[in-house]
Design an enzyme around this catalytic site. Structure first.
Site, PDB file in Angstrom:
ATOM      1  N   LYS A  80     -19.400   8.749  -5.046  1.00 58.26           N
ATOM      2  CA  LYS A  80     -18.369   9.287  -4.158  1.00 58.26           C
ATOM      3  C   LYS A  80     -18.513  10.795  -4.116  1.00 58.26           C
ATOM      4  O   LYS A  80     -18.884  11.422  -5.124  1.00 58.26           O
ATOM      5  CB  LYS A  80     -16.979   8.931  -4.704  1.00 58.26           C
ATOM      6  CG  LYS A  80     -15.898   8.924  -3.651  1.00 58.26           C
ATOM      7  CD  LYS A  80     -15.803   7.600  -2.931  1.00 58.26           C
ATOM      8  CE  LYS A  80     -14.728   7.593  -1.878  1.00 58.26           C
ATOM      9  NZ  LYS A  80     -14.535   6.290  -1.257  1.00 58.26           N
ATOM     10  N   GLY A 180       1.945  -2.514   7.769  1.00 56.82           N
ATOM     11  CA  GLY A 180       1.031  -1.572   8.413  1.00 56.82           C
ATOM     12  C   GLY A 180       0.312  -2.210   9.593  1.00 56.82           C
ATOM     13  O   GLY A 180      -0.516  -3.098   9.414  1.00 56.82           O
ATOM     14  N   GLY A 182      -1.729  -0.682  11.704  1.00 55.36           N
ATOM     15  CA  GLY A 182      -2.703   0.318  12.143  1.00 55.36           C
ATOM     16  C   GLY A 182      -3.967  -0.365  12.636  1.00 55.36           C
ATOM     17  O   GLY A 182      -3.913  -1.465  13.203  1.00 55.36           O
TER      18      GLY A 182
HETATM   19  P1  NAD Z   1      -4.539   3.184   9.679  1.00 53.73           P
HETATM   20  O1  NAD Z   1      -4.138   4.575   9.341  1.00 53.73           O
HETATM   21  O2  NAD Z   1      -5.088   2.905  11.034  1.00 53.73           O
HETATM   22  O3  NAD Z   1      -3.314   2.176   9.468  1.00 53.73           O
HETATM   23  C1  NAD Z   1      -2.373   2.305   8.450  1.00 53.73           C
HETATM   24  C2  NAD Z   1      -1.022   1.996   9.077  1.00 53.73           C
HETATM   25  O4  NAD Z   1      -0.039   1.954   8.058  1.00 53.73           O
HETATM   26  C3  NAD Z   1      -0.582   3.054  10.100  1.00 53.73           C
HETATM   27  O5  NAD Z   1      -0.185   2.413  11.301  1.00 53.73           O
HETATM   28  C4  NAD Z   1       0.586   3.732   9.391  1.00 53.73           C
HETATM   29  O6  NAD Z   1       1.563   4.193  10.306  1.00 53.73           O
HETATM   30  C5  NAD Z   1       1.109   2.604   8.531  1.00 53.73           C
HETATM   31  N1  NAD Z   1       1.909   3.039   7.382  1.00 53.73           N
HETATM   32  C6  NAD Z   1       1.763   4.158   6.614  1.00 53.73           C
HETATM   33  N2  NAD Z   1       2.701   4.182   5.654  1.00 53.73           N
HETATM   34  C7  NAD Z   1       3.429   3.048   5.786  1.00 53.73           C
HETATM   35  C8  NAD Z   1       4.518   2.485   5.088  1.00 53.73           C
HETATM   36  N3  NAD Z   1       5.091   3.107   4.056  1.00 53.73           N
HETATM   37  N4  NAD Z   1       5.017   1.301   5.500  1.00 53.73           N
HETATM   38  C9  NAD Z   1       4.474   0.668   6.548  1.00 53.73           C
HETATM   39  N5  NAD Z   1       3.436   1.148   7.267  1.00 53.73           N
HETATM   40  C10 NAD Z   1       2.924   2.321   6.888  1.00 53.73           C
HETATM   41  O7  NAD Z   1      -5.585   2.750   8.539  1.00 53.73           O
HETATM   42  P2  NAD Z   1      -6.519   1.477   8.530  1.00 53.73           P
HETATM   43  O8  NAD Z   1      -7.910   1.887   8.822  1.00 53.73           O
HETATM   44  O9  NAD Z   1      -5.886   0.376   9.286  1.00 53.73           O
HETATM   45  O10 NAD Z   1      -6.508   1.129   6.954  1.00 53.73           O
HETATM   46  C11 NAD Z   1      -5.414   0.453   6.386  1.00 53.73           C
HETATM   47  C12 NAD Z   1      -5.648   0.310   4.884  1.00 53.73           C
HETATM   48  O11 NAD Z   1      -6.850  -0.410   4.657  1.00 53.73           O
HETATM   49  C13 NAD Z   1      -5.824   1.631   4.116  1.00 53.73           C
HETATM   50  O12 NAD Z   1      -5.307   1.507   2.826  1.00 53.73           O
HETATM   51  C14 NAD Z   1      -7.331   1.794   4.049  1.00 53.73           C
HETATM   52  O13 NAD Z   1      -7.707   2.602   2.947  1.00 53.73           O
HETATM   53  C15 NAD Z   1      -7.748   0.366   3.853  1.00 53.73           C
HETATM   54  N6  NAD Z   1      -9.125   0.088   4.275  1.00 53.73           N
HETATM   55  C16 NAD Z   1      -9.530   0.343   5.537  1.00 53.73           C
HETATM   56  C17 NAD Z   1     -10.834   0.074   5.912  1.00 53.73           C
HETATM   57  C18 NAD Z   1     -11.327   0.339   7.325  1.00 53.73           C
HETATM   58  O14 NAD Z   1     -12.455  -0.078   7.633  1.00 53.73           O
HETATM   59  N7  NAD Z   1     -10.561   0.972   8.190  1.00 53.73           N
HETATM   60  C19 NAD Z   1     -11.744  -0.465   4.986  1.00 53.73           C
HETATM   61  C20 NAD Z   1     -11.300  -0.740   3.685  1.00 53.73           C
HETATM   62  C21 NAD Z   1      -9.983  -0.451   3.346  1.00 53.73           C
END
Ligand code: NAD
Length: 357
Positions: A80, A180, A182
């Site tokens: 990392k 979430g 997202g």
């Molecule tokens: P993102 O930022 O698009 O989505 C996260 C969502 O969670 C957002 O809509 C945000 O508004 C919401 N959120 C934040 N705090 C919150 C709370 N307290 N209660 C409810 N909702 C809340 O991120 P993402 O890419 O969708 O990733 C989501 C999770 O998955 C993260 O923890 C990320 O580290 C993990 N992850 C993502 C990937 C990837 O490929 N994008 C891969 C592995 C792990």
């Protein structure tokens, strides 16, 4: 604790401190273990309060990457990078090119790309100095948005958990609370609805809930705090880390915790507590490995179908982990570590066979 004591404690191989006086770049690259192959792990940019915090983050996250790569069947080790700086104000072409130069000095021992605080276009600058970058935009030979494949893998993982608990992997009629909506959460909800699951969602950003409900009016929504109290079969954390903790565990009414978020357990003992309460936990670094599988595939020349096929394998990997947990009567997060360590030991011993170059 001295740096070598700290490295010894975690079994870290290498820590590289990079400073460039012209750009002000301060970066730490930690390579935890390369038994299975070159280290792979994202580059985080964060305004750490001090260098100790930056170092600690690099060490902790690089170790996690070793386990994530090994458990998901990759021929990669864990590493990392962190850049000590403010992602809102300190980014520049020259900073990321200087970072690329330092990555290049490692000669392919370490591949990196986006993480918290960085985005794929930052590394387009780094690729001007080194080929050892992944997760690039499609127009630069990368594989693009990783949230689609991550959601696909989480969906498969949820099915594996359902098969273990209810004897069928069908999600028809299963009540699933998604925290979430997202990028990953949004795609996941589509897979779950396609199977006839009943969804309750929450998000701190109200527009994200509205977007889901406009597309799927039968999705229910609750406030961000109420998600822990939802009477459901499966809780799918897809937002923050640390949400499985002393305060939330007693409130959970689910039989399964399985979602995309990283570092879901606030502390390992919270994994023990889920186990004690007979709540099946799908270890986060296994179920959310789709994004890692995608960027690792980039290194072979990205092939969409191959990456999705490998990601579908998360189903079988979790099945093995649940079985180890049952047979050895240990929590699933420990079973995942065992699976990863066994793979490192088994594949690592192949190095004893001498092959002429
Ligand atoms: P993102 O930022 O698009 O989505 C996260 C969502 O969670 C957002 O809509 C945000 O508004 C919401 N959120 C934040 N705090 C919150 C709370 N307290 N209660 C409810 N909702 C809340 O991120 P993402 O890419 O969708 O990733 C989501 C999770 O998955 C993260 O923890 C990320 O580290 C993990 N992850 C993502 C990937 C990837 O490929 N994008 C891969 C592995 C792990």
């Amino acid at each position: 604790m001295g740096i070598f004591d700290r490295m010894e404690q975690d079994g870290q191989e290498q820590v590289l401190c990079c400073y460039d006086k012209a750009t002000g770049l301060k970066s730490i690259i930690a390579i935890h273990d390369t038994t299975l192959g070159p280290a792979l792990g994202g580059c985080r940019m964060w305004p750490y309060p001090g260098e100790e915090e930056a170092l600690e983050d690099a060490l902790r996250l690089s170790r996690g990457m070793t386990y994530k790569s090994a458990a998901s069947g990759q021929n990669h080790g864990g590493g990392k990078a962190v850049i000590w700086g403010n992602p809102r104000t300190d980014k520049s072409e020259e900073l990321f090119r200087a970072f690329g130069k330092f990555v290049h000095t490692l000669g392919g021992r370490f591949f990196t790309g986006t993480d918290v605080g960085t985005e794929k276009n930052d590394f387009v600058y780094s690729t001007m100095e080194s080929p050892y970058l992944v997760g690039l935009p499609e127009e630069h030979g990368g594989s693009g948005d990783s949230s689609i494949i991550t959601a696909f893998g989480v969906w498969k993982g949820i099915k594996a958990a359902a098969a273990h608990v209810w004897g069928s992997d069908s999600l028809g009629g299963k009540r699933i609370a998604v925290q979430g909506a997202g990028k990953v959460g949004g795609h996941l909800i589509e897979h779950l609805l396609d199977e006839g699951a009943v969804i309750t969602v929450t998000d701190v950003v109200h527009q994200n809930i509205q977007r889901v409900q406009q597309a799927f009016p039968n999705v229910a929504a609750v406030s961000t705090d109420a998600i822990y109290d939802v009477d459901c079969d499966i809780f799918a954390p897809c937002a923050l880390g640390g949400i499985i903790n002393d305060e939330t565990i007693p409130r959970l009414k689910c039989r399964v915790v399985a979602g995309a978020a990283n570092n879901q357990l606030l502390e390992p003992r919270h994994g023990d507590e889920l186990h004690r309460r007979n709540i099946l936990y799908a270890p986060d670094y296994v179920i959310n490995a789709g994004g890692l599988i995608q960027v690792a595939d980039e290194l072979m020349g990205y092939h969409h179908d191959r990456a999705f096929r490998k990601t579908a394998g998360i189903y079988g990997m979790l099945g093995q982990i649940f079985e180890i947990s049952r047979q050895e009567a240990i929590p699933t997060y420990l079973a995942a570590d065992r699976l990863a360590e066994r793979r490192i030991a088994k594949i690592g011993q192949l190095n004893r066979l001498y092959v002429a170059e």
